[in-house]
Design an enzyme around this catalytic site. Structure first.
Site, PDB file in Angstrom:
ATOM      1  CG  HIS A   6      -1.969  -1.091   1.445  1.00  7.27           C
ATOM      2  ND1 HIS A   6      -1.963  -1.735   2.530  1.00  7.27           N
ATOM      3  CD2 HIS A   6      -2.924  -1.616   0.358  1.00  7.27           C
ATOM      4  CE1 HIS A   6      -2.882  -2.682   2.234  1.00  7.27           C
ATOM      5  NE2 HIS A   6      -3.411  -2.492   1.034  1.00  7.27           N
TER       6      HIS A   6
ATOM      7  CE  LYS B   3     -12.931  -6.362   1.610  1.00  9.98           C
ATOM      8  NZ  LYS B   3     -11.458  -5.971   1.021  1.00  9.98           N
TER       9      LYS B   3
ATOM     10  NE  ARG C 222      -2.732  -8.377  -3.979  1.00 11.54           N
ATOM     11  CZ  ARG C 222      -3.635  -8.181  -2.997  1.00 11.54           C
ATOM     12  NH1 ARG C 222      -3.411  -7.828  -1.770  1.00 11.54           N
ATOM     13  NH2 ARG C 222      -5.083  -9.094  -3.150  1.00 11.54           N
TER      14      ARG C 222
ATOM     15  CB  SER D   8      -4.600  -6.774   4.392  1.00  7.29           C
ATOM     16  OG  SER D   8      -4.017  -5.356   4.084  1.00  7.29           O
TER      17      SER D   8
END
Length: 159
Positions: free
Chosen positions: A18, A42, A91, A129
């Site tokens: 990030h 989430k 990514r 993450s």
């Protein structure tokens, strides 16, 4: 013309990937707003305020960056902040389909807002993450993936 980009995400926790995107975005835009999504669906490990605080720690040395939370529709937040660009990270190819769908929906909701995709540097392309949280939960070393103060908060939370 001054251009503000919004980099939205859950940032649970913020990683070096990030940070890499934010650093590079500040070379492209006049201002970058890191928008920490509340995103209760989430079930984040950290509260919105905690994630904002960690982002402040990790991004403290980068100029022209603002960090704030939001709990509205992203395009509404972008319009409220008078930004013209949504910045998203890619990514791997696996990210593309979901991000493409989001970008299309955001364009339908707010045609004047553009979405820009950036890829992190190669050394960060595999970091997520959720993987960092899993490593921390299992007692692994997350130092290569997050800021040292984020590591401390993460290790404390996952114990």
């Amino acid at each position: 013309m001054r251009v503000t980009a919004i980099y939205p995400g859950t940032f649970d926790p913020i990683t070096h990937g990030h940070t890499d995107l934010v650093e590079r975005a500040t070379r492209l835009f006049d201002r970058v707003i890191v928008a920490v999504a509340a995103n209760p669906l989430k079930k984040p490990a950290f509260s919105t305020d905690e994630r904002i605080a960690m982002a402040h720690l990790a991004l403290a040395d980068i100029a022209r960056v603002e960090i704030c939370g939001f709990d509205t529709l992203l395009v509404e937040f972008v319009q409220e902040r008078q930004a013209g660009v949504i910045l998203r990270g890619l990514r791997a190819v696996s990210d593309f389909e979901y991000e493409f769908q989001l970008a299309g929906m955001n364009r339908k909701l707010a045609p004047g807002i553009e979405t820009l995709f950036l890829m992190p540097a190669e050394q960060y392309a595999y970091i997520s993450s959720s993987l960092v949280r899993e490593i921390a939960a299992l007692g692994g070393d997350v130092a290569p993936f997050v800021h040292e103060k984020v590591k401390a908060a993460l290790c404390e939370r996952m114990r």
